[in-house]
Design a protein around this motif. Structure first.
Motif, PDB file in Angstrom:
ATOM      1  N   CYS A  62      -6.825  -6.740  -1.568  1.00 37.27           N
ATOM      2  CA  CYS A  62      -6.726  -5.424  -2.212  1.00 37.27           C
ATOM      3  C   CYS A  62      -7.772  -5.365  -3.333  1.00 37.27           C
ATOM      4  CB  CYS A  62      -5.314  -5.270  -2.767  1.00 37.27           C
ATOM      5  SG  CYS A  62      -5.152  -3.971  -4.004  1.00 37.27           S
ATOM      6  N   CYS A  83       0.828  -1.210   0.000  1.00 33.81           N
ATOM      7  CA  CYS A  83       0.000   0.000   0.000  1.00 33.81           C
ATOM      8  C   CYS A  83       0.867   1.267   0.000  1.00 33.81           C
ATOM      9  CB  CYS A  83      -0.938   0.020   1.210  1.00 33.81           C
ATOM     10  SG  CYS A  83      -2.248  -1.215   1.141  1.00 33.81           S
ATOM     11  N   CYS A 105       1.889   2.308  -3.358  1.00 37.91           N
ATOM     12  CA  CYS A 105       0.779   2.336  -4.323  1.00 37.91           C
ATOM     13  C   CYS A 105       0.253   3.772  -4.480  1.00 37.91           C
ATOM     14  CB  CYS A 105      -0.349   1.420  -3.828  1.00 37.91           C
ATOM     15  SG  CYS A 105      -1.820   1.476  -4.872  1.00 37.91           S
ATOM     16  N   CYS A 137      -7.554   4.025   1.046  1.00 38.33           N
ATOM     17  CA  CYS A 137      -7.395   3.517  -0.318  1.00 38.33           C
ATOM     18  C   CYS A 137      -8.380   4.237  -1.231  1.00 38.33           C
ATOM     19  CB  CYS A 137      -7.655   2.013  -0.339  1.00 38.33           C
ATOM     20  SG  CYS A 137      -7.674   1.337  -2.017  1.00 38.33           S
TER      21      CYS A 137
HETATM   22  S1  SF4 Z   1      -5.496  -1.679  -0.958  1.00 34.14           S
HETATM   23 FE1  SF4 Z   1      -5.620   0.249  -2.132  1.00 34.14          FE
HETATM   24  S2  SF4 Z   1      -3.795   1.412  -1.508  1.00 34.14           S
HETATM   25 FE2  SF4 Z   1      -3.454  -0.730  -0.937  1.00 34.14          FE
HETATM   26  S3  SF4 Z   1      -2.379  -1.641  -2.673  1.00 34.14           S
HETATM   27 FE3  SF4 Z   1      -4.556  -2.005  -2.992  1.00 34.14          FE
HETATM   28  S4  SF4 Z   1      -5.241  -0.285  -4.269  1.00 34.14           S
HETATM   29 FE4  SF4 Z   1      -3.274   0.273  -3.373  1.00 34.14          FE
END
Ligand code: SF4
Length: 81
Positions: free
Chosen positions: A76, A47, A50, A58
């Motif tokens: 996710c 995360c 990301c 998120c």
């Molecule tokens: S949960 Fe959301 S922030 Fe985390 S890796 Fe997945 S898309 Fe990205």
């Protein structure tokens, strides 16, 4: 002051109350439901690199990632973990 987009709530002093909520929620999970500490940290590391992480939440699902990552059966929304 600009808020760090790639931060978890545990790293933001102004979100201490939310982090307490995160910790309580994780503590309420049974051992069977709870992701291991290792898995939890692996997920949070994904995360944190990301582009959809926005100050602990998120952008894909709107949840706090530290809560979403806490459950072993969780995933996710775009299959990064
Ligand atoms: S949960 Fe959301 S922030 Fe985390 S890796 Fe997945 S898309 Fe990205």
């Amino acid at each position: 002051m600009e808020k760090c987009k790639l931060c978890l709530v545990r790293d933001m002093a102004d979100k201490a109350d939310i982090y307490e909520y995160v910790k309580k929620t994780r503590a309420m999970l049974s051992e069977k439901e709870k992701a291991s500490d290792e898995l939890y940290e692996e997920r949070l590391n994904v995360c944190m690199s990301c582009g959809s992480l926005l100050a602990g939440t998120c952008a894909k699902c709107g949840c706090y990632v530290e809560i979403r990552a806490a459950s072993a059966s969780s995933h996710c929304p775009v299959s990064k973990w």
